[in-house]
Design a protein around this motif. Sequence first.
Motif, PDB file in Angstrom:
ATOM      1  N   HIS A 188      20.820  -1.867  -5.043  1.00 42.82           N
ATOM      2  CA  HIS A 188      21.506  -1.203  -3.933  1.00 42.82           C
ATOM      3  C   HIS A 188      20.616  -0.143  -3.287  1.00 42.82           C
ATOM      4  N   GLU A 189      20.426  -0.277  -2.003  1.00 44.25           N
ATOM      5  CA  GLU A 189      19.558   0.627  -1.251  1.00 44.25           C
ATOM      6  C   GLU A 189      19.988   2.083  -1.405  1.00 44.25           C
TER       7      GLU A 189
ATOM      8  N   ASN B 252       8.815   0.225  -6.913  1.00 46.04           N
ATOM      9  CA  ASN B 252       8.769  -1.185  -6.545  1.00 46.04           C
ATOM     10  C   ASN B 252      10.080  -1.442  -5.817  1.00 46.04           C
ATOM     11  N   ALA B 253      10.062  -1.296  -4.522  1.00 48.81           N
ATOM     12  CA  ALA B 253      11.277  -1.413  -3.714  1.00 48.81           C
ATOM     13  C   ALA B 253      11.614  -2.855  -3.373  1.00 48.81           C
ATOM     14  N   GLY B 254      10.817  -3.801  -3.865  1.00 50.68           N
ATOM     15  CA  GLY B 254      11.084  -5.197  -3.556  1.00 50.68           C
ATOM     16  C   GLY B 254      11.123  -5.415  -2.051  1.00 50.68           C
ATOM     17  N   ALA B 255      12.072  -6.217  -1.606  1.00 51.06           N
ATOM     18  CA  ALA B 255      12.169  -6.551  -0.186  1.00 51.06           C
ATOM     19  C   ALA B 255      12.481  -5.347   0.693  1.00 51.06           C
ATOM     20  N   TYR B 256      13.043  -4.288   0.112  1.00 45.48           N
ATOM     21  CA  TYR B 256      13.298  -3.083   0.917  1.00 45.48           C
ATOM     22  C   TYR B 256      12.008  -2.471   1.459  1.00 45.48           C
TER      23      TYR B 256
ATOM     24  N   HIS C   2       9.856  -3.878   3.152  1.00 44.02           N
ATOM     25  CA  HIS C   2       9.596  -4.448   4.470  1.00 44.02           C
ATOM     26  C   HIS C   2      10.717  -4.201   5.467  1.00 44.02           C
ATOM     27  N   THR C   3      11.804  -3.580   5.001  1.00 44.47           N
ATOM     28  CA  THR C   3      12.979  -3.449   5.871  1.00 44.47           C
ATOM     29  C   THR C   3      13.576  -2.048   5.939  1.00 44.47           C
ATOM     30  N   SER C   4      13.316  -1.211   4.943  1.00 40.63           N
ATOM     31  CA  SER C   4      14.102   0.018   4.828  1.00 40.63           C
ATOM     32  C   SER C   4      13.390   1.267   5.327  1.00 40.63           C
ATOM     33  N   ILE C   5      13.734   1.641   6.527  1.00 43.61           N
ATOM     34  CA  ILE C   5      13.285   2.926   7.052  1.00 43.61           C
ATOM     35  C   ILE C   5      13.964   4.046   6.272  1.00 43.61           C
ATOM     36  N   ALA C   6      15.185   3.801   5.799  1.00 49.15           N
ATOM     37  CA  ALA C   6      15.919   4.811   5.034  1.00 49.15           C
ATOM     38  C   ALA C   6      15.198   5.164   3.733  1.00 49.15           C
ATOM     39  N   ILE C   7      14.666   4.174   3.027  1.00 44.92           N
ATOM     40  CA  ILE C   7      13.919   4.468   1.803  1.00 44.92           C
ATOM     41  C   ILE C   7      12.619   5.186   2.147  1.00 44.92           C
ATOM     42  N   MET C   8      11.954   4.770   3.214  1.00 46.44           N
ATOM     43  CA  MET C   8      10.752   5.478   3.663  1.00 46.44           C
ATOM     44  C   MET C   8      11.073   6.948   3.934  1.00 46.44           C
TER      45      MET C   8
ATOM     46  N   ARG D  29       5.999  -9.976   4.923  1.00 46.05           N
ATOM     47  CA  ARG D  29       5.719  -9.115   3.773  1.00 46.05           C
ATOM     48  C   ARG D  29       4.493  -8.225   3.998  1.00 46.05           C
ATOM     49  N   HIS D  30       3.747  -8.458   5.059  1.00 45.77           N
ATOM     50  CA  HIS D  30       2.564  -7.652   5.338  1.00 45.77           C
ATOM     51  C   HIS D  30       2.939  -6.274   5.868  1.00 45.77           C
ATOM     52  N   THR D  31       4.150  -6.126   6.366  1.00 49.02           N
ATOM     53  CA  THR D  31       4.608  -4.837   6.874  1.00 49.02           C
ATOM     54  C   THR D  31       5.244  -4.052   5.738  1.00 49.02           C
ATOM     55  N   SER D  32       4.748  -2.848   5.519  1.00 51.94           N
ATOM     56  CA  SER D  32       5.318  -1.963   4.507  1.00 51.94           C
ATOM     57  C   SER D  32       5.644  -0.630   5.146  1.00 51.94           C
ATOM     58  N   TYR D  33       6.918  -0.305   5.176  1.00 45.96           N
ATOM     59  CA  TYR D  33       7.312   1.019   5.639  1.00 45.96           C
ATOM     60  C   TYR D  33       6.905   2.081   4.620  1.00 45.96           C
ATOM     61  N   LEU D  34       6.896   1.720   3.347  1.00 47.96           N
ATOM     62  CA  LEU D  34       6.570   2.681   2.292  1.00 47.96           C
ATOM     63  C   LEU D  34       5.126   3.142   2.341  1.00 47.96           C
TER      64      LEU D  34
END
Length: 149
Positions: free
Chosen positions: A53-54, A74-78, A80-86, A111-116
């Motif tokens: 859960h995010e 290790n945020a997994g798929a998040y 590549h998608t989670s600005i909130a986790i960033m 998967r090449h994009t990482s917000y983290l």
Amino acid sequence: MTSLLVLNGPNLNMLGIRQPDVYGRTTLPEIEAMCREHANAREVALEIIQSNHEGALIDQIHAAHGAYDGIILNAGAYTHTSIAIMDAVASANVPTIELHLSNIHAREAFRHTSYLSKVAVGQICGFGAHGYVLAIDALIAHINEAKAP
């Protein structure tokens, strides 16, 4: 004593079952045991948490401020998608290493994009379960360098 938080995101509870050709056959409990042994040998306190859960991951990142010296995430798929986790990593102000079992740069384009990576002190990817050991050592070195006069 240095204290680290290891956060594992979605689907990592399925390691050993989920796509073993990509993620390996090592289970999350086996990775956790390996991390604890490695951290104990270096006299480092270690907390390990997994959530699918995010919001739960964000809550743990926020709570890390003042409680831990560093985070291995290790945020997994998040990733590549989670600005909130960033944003959570940026606001918690706790040195964070981004970790992936597979080499995300050699996989699908999304998967090449990482917000983290924009807020992490570094990224370790492609070394399978051993990446956790590398991340522990790298984060300890980063923390020690930051403490040096």
